[in-house]
Design an enzyme around this catalytic site. Structure first.
Site, PDB file in Angstrom:
ATOM      1  N   HIS A 320       0.784  -1.014   0.334  1.00  0.00           N
ATOM      2  CA  HIS A 320      -0.345  -0.509  -0.042  1.00  0.00           C
ATOM      3  C   HIS A 320       0.455   1.068   0.116  1.00  0.00           C
ATOM      4  O   HIS A 320       0.424   2.353  -0.445  1.00  0.00           O
ATOM      5  CB  HIS A 320      -0.960   0.092   1.163  1.00  0.00           C
ATOM      6  CG  HIS A 320      -2.167  -0.758   0.500  1.00  0.00           C
ATOM      7  ND1 HIS A 320      -2.217  -2.421   1.564  1.00  0.00           N
ATOM      8  CD2 HIS A 320      -3.657  -0.153   0.642  1.00  0.00           C
ATOM      9  CE1 HIS A 320      -3.359  -2.352   1.019  1.00  0.00           C
ATOM     10  NE2 HIS A 320      -4.428  -2.007   0.174  1.00  0.00           N
ATOM     11  N   GLY A 321       2.344   1.198   0.713  1.00  0.00           N
ATOM     12  CA  GLY A 321       2.962   2.451   0.605  1.00  0.00           C
ATOM     13  C   GLY A 321       3.984   2.414   1.058  1.00  0.00           C
ATOM     14  O   GLY A 321       4.387   1.589   2.046  1.00  0.00           O
TER      15      GLY A 321
END
Length: 474
Positions: A320-321
Site C-alpha cells: 500500500h505504500g
C-alpha cells in the site's frame, strides 16, 4: 485521466466506445490497446515506458514459463527471475525514495538524491504481470504468444490505475473472444453510474470533512470532532475505492469483459477476517494464491502458519505504500487475523452478532487511522483527541453533524445491502410480477432514478476541483 472528469465522460469514453463498436472483430483488441495506452499517457506520458517494460518482461517470462512447464525443467529459476524482475521495477519506483530517506536519517548522511516519481497504477499492473506468468506456469491459463494480447491484458484502461487486480485466468478467454450484448452493456452503464455517484456524492463529501479535520489536528480537536473525522474518512475510503471498482467493472462490461467483484459490503463484517474477505477482494485473493499458499498456507505447522500470516500482512502493508505507517497498518491487521485464528474467532461466535459487529467496526475504524496519518507521532496525538485530551463536544462537531447529516445517513445505508435486498426480495418480485403495470413502472422508475443520479453526478463533476481517487497513489 480520471473517470470523474468531463474529458473522460464526454470526450474519451464516447469516442472510444463508438470506434470500438464499429471496429472489425479482428482489430478490436488493437483498437482497445491503443486507447488504453493513450489513456495512461494522457496524465503521465513518460511513465508509459515503465509499463511497456513491464509488459515486455512478463511476455518473455510467460513464454519461458510455458516452455519450462512443458519440458519439466528450470521452472523455479524462471519464476524466481520473473518475480525479481517485477519487484525490482516496483522497488525502484515505489520504494527507493523511502529506503534512501531512512538511510539518511539513520546514518545522518545526505545523498545527492533526486526523488523518483511514482507511476500511476504500478502496484496494480505489476501484480497482474506476476499473476499472468504464474498462471501460465501452473497451467491455470494459456500462454499468450501474441504480445499485443498481453499488452492489452496489463494496460486495459478500466482497471489500469486502481484495480481491481484482474487475474489472467479470469479474462484469458475474454481477451481472445468476447461479445457485447445489450444486457451486458446496459448493466455496465448502470454499474458505472452507481460508481460515479459513490465517488462524487458520498466519497468527496466525506473526504471534505475528513480532510478539514485531519489537517487541523495540530490545533486541538474536541473528542466529537476527532471521531467525526475518522468516521468520515472510513466512509470516504470505502466509497472512493469501491466507487472506482464499480466504474471499472462497468466499463469492462461495456467492452465485453466480466471482471470479478472487488467489494462485498465489508462494513457489515463481524470479524476482521470476514472484513478482509469482503474488502479489496482481488488483492486478498492475490496474496492468498501467490504468496500465502506457496509459503505453505495452512498445510504446515502452527508456528509456520503464523509466520506465513505475518509475511502476508507485512507484504500487504508494504504494497500500500512506502511509509512506516503502512507497515504498522499491515502488522496491526496481521495481529488481529492471527488472534482470531488462534482463539478470538471462536470466542466471537459465542457473543451476540451485534457485539461481533461492534468489535469488527472498532478494529476497522482504528485501522484507518494508521492508514490515514503518515507520521506515527501524529497518530498518537489524534488518538489523544479521540479519548479526551480536549473538550468532549464543540460547535465544530455540531456544524459537521448538521451540514453533512444527509451524506452520513446515505453513506451508512449504502454500506449495507438493505436497498439491494429490498428490491430483490421475493415478496416484492412476486407482487411486481402479478401487476404488469407496476413492473413497467418499476423499469421506468429505475431508468429515471439512474438518469437523475447521472445528471446530478455530472453536475458535481463540473463544479468540483481536481480530486483523484485515494488508491491512485498505490
Amino acid at each position: 485521466m480520471l473517470f470523474s472528469t468531463t474529458t473522460f465522460l464526454f470526450v474519451f469514453l464516447p469516442l472510444v466506445l463508438a470506434i470500438y463498436l464499429i471496429t472489425p472483430k479482428k482489430l478490436k483488441n488493437i483498437m482497445l490497446l491503443l486507447a488504453s495506452l493513450f489513456f495512461y499517457a494522457w496524465g503521465e506520458p513518460k511513465f508509459i515506458y515503465v509499463m511497456l517494460l513491464s509488459i515486455l518482461l512478463n511476455y518473455v517470462f510467460g513464454l519461458l514459463a510455458d516452455k519450462a512447464k512443458r519440458e519439466g525443467k528450470h521452472g523455479k529459476l524462471v519464476i524466481t527471475l520473473m518475480v525479481i524482475g517485477n519487484l525490482a521495477i516496483l522497488g525502484i519506483f515505489k520504494y527507493a525514495n523511502f529506503v534512501v530517506f531512512n538511510i539518511e536519517t539513520f546514518f545522518g548522511s545526505n545523498f545527492e538524491w533526486t526523488a523518483i516519481a511514482l507511476p500511476l497504477g504500478i502496484s496494480f499492473y505489476t501484480f497482474q504481470g506476476i499473476s499472468y506468468v504464474m498462471d501460465v506456469y501452473r497451467g491455470d491459463g494459456r500462454v499468450q504468444k501474441n504480445p499485443l494480447n498481453i499488452a492489452l491484458y496489463i494496460s486495459l484502461f478500466p482497471q489500469l490505475v486502481a484495480g481491481p487486480i484482474v487475474r489472467y485466468q479470469t479474462v484469458a478467454d475474454q481477451i481472445e473472444s468476447r461479445k457485447v450484448d445489450i444486457n451486458l452493456f446496459t448493466s455496465g452503464v448502470k454499474r458505472f453510474i452507481i460508481g460515479l455517484a459513490k465517488k462524487m456524492f458520498i466519497a468527496n463529501n466525506c473526504g471534505l470533512v475528513a480532510d478539514q479535520i485531519f489537517q487541523s489536528q495540530g490545533g486541538g480537536l474536541s473528542v466529537g470532532t476527532a471521531w467525526i473525522g475518522l468516521i468520515f474518512y472510513s466512509l470516504q475510503i470505502f466509497f472512493d475505492f469501491s466507487g472506482y471498482s464499480d466504474m471499472a467493472i462497468g466499463l469492462g462490461r461495456m467492452f465485453g469483459f466480466k471482471f470479478l467483484e472487488n467489494f462485498n459490503y465489508p462494513y457489515i463484517a463481524k470479524s476482521v477476517s470476514e472484513f478482509w474477505r469482503r474488502w479489496h477482494i482481488s488483492l486478498g485473493t492475490w496474496f492468498k494464491d501467490y504468496l500465502y499458499i506457496p509459503l505453505g498456507g495452512n498445510r504446515v505447522s502452527p508456528i509456520k502458519v503464523y509466520r506465513n500470516l505475518a509475511i502476508v500482512w507485512l507484504a500487504t502493508g508494504i504494497w500500500h505504500g512506502a511509509s512506516w505507517n503502512f507497515l504498522l497498518w499491515g502488522a496491526y491487521y496481521g495481529l488481529f487475523i492471527m488472534l482470531e485464528k488462534a482463539f478470538l474467532g471462536k470466542a466471537l461466535l459465542k457473543v451476540p452478532a451485534a457485539l461481533q459487529h461492534v468489535y469488527a467496526l472498532i478494529v476497522i475504524i482504528f485501522g484507518w487511522l494508521l492508514f490515514r496519518i503518515d507520521n506515527v507521532s501524529d497518530i498518537w496525538s489524534y488518538l489523544g483527541s479521540m479519548f479526551g485530551s480536549g473538550v468532549f463536544w464543540d460547535a465544530r462537531a455540531t456544524y459537521y453533524m448538521h451540514e453533512y447529516a444527509i451524506v452520513l445517513i446515505v453513506a451508512i445505508i449504502a454500506c449495507t445491502p438493505l436497498v439491494k435486498n429490498f428490491f430483490a426480495s421475493d415478496k416484492l418480485l412476486t407482487f411486481m410480477q402479478s401487476h404488469r403495470a407496476l413492473h413497467v413502472t418499476k423499469d421506468v422508475a429505475t431508468l429515471a432514478v439512474l438518469a437523475f443520479i447521472f445528471v446530478y453526478s455530472v453536475a458535481l463533476v463540473v463544479g468540483s476541483t481536481f480530486n483523484p481517487f485515494i488508491y491512485f497513489r498505490f
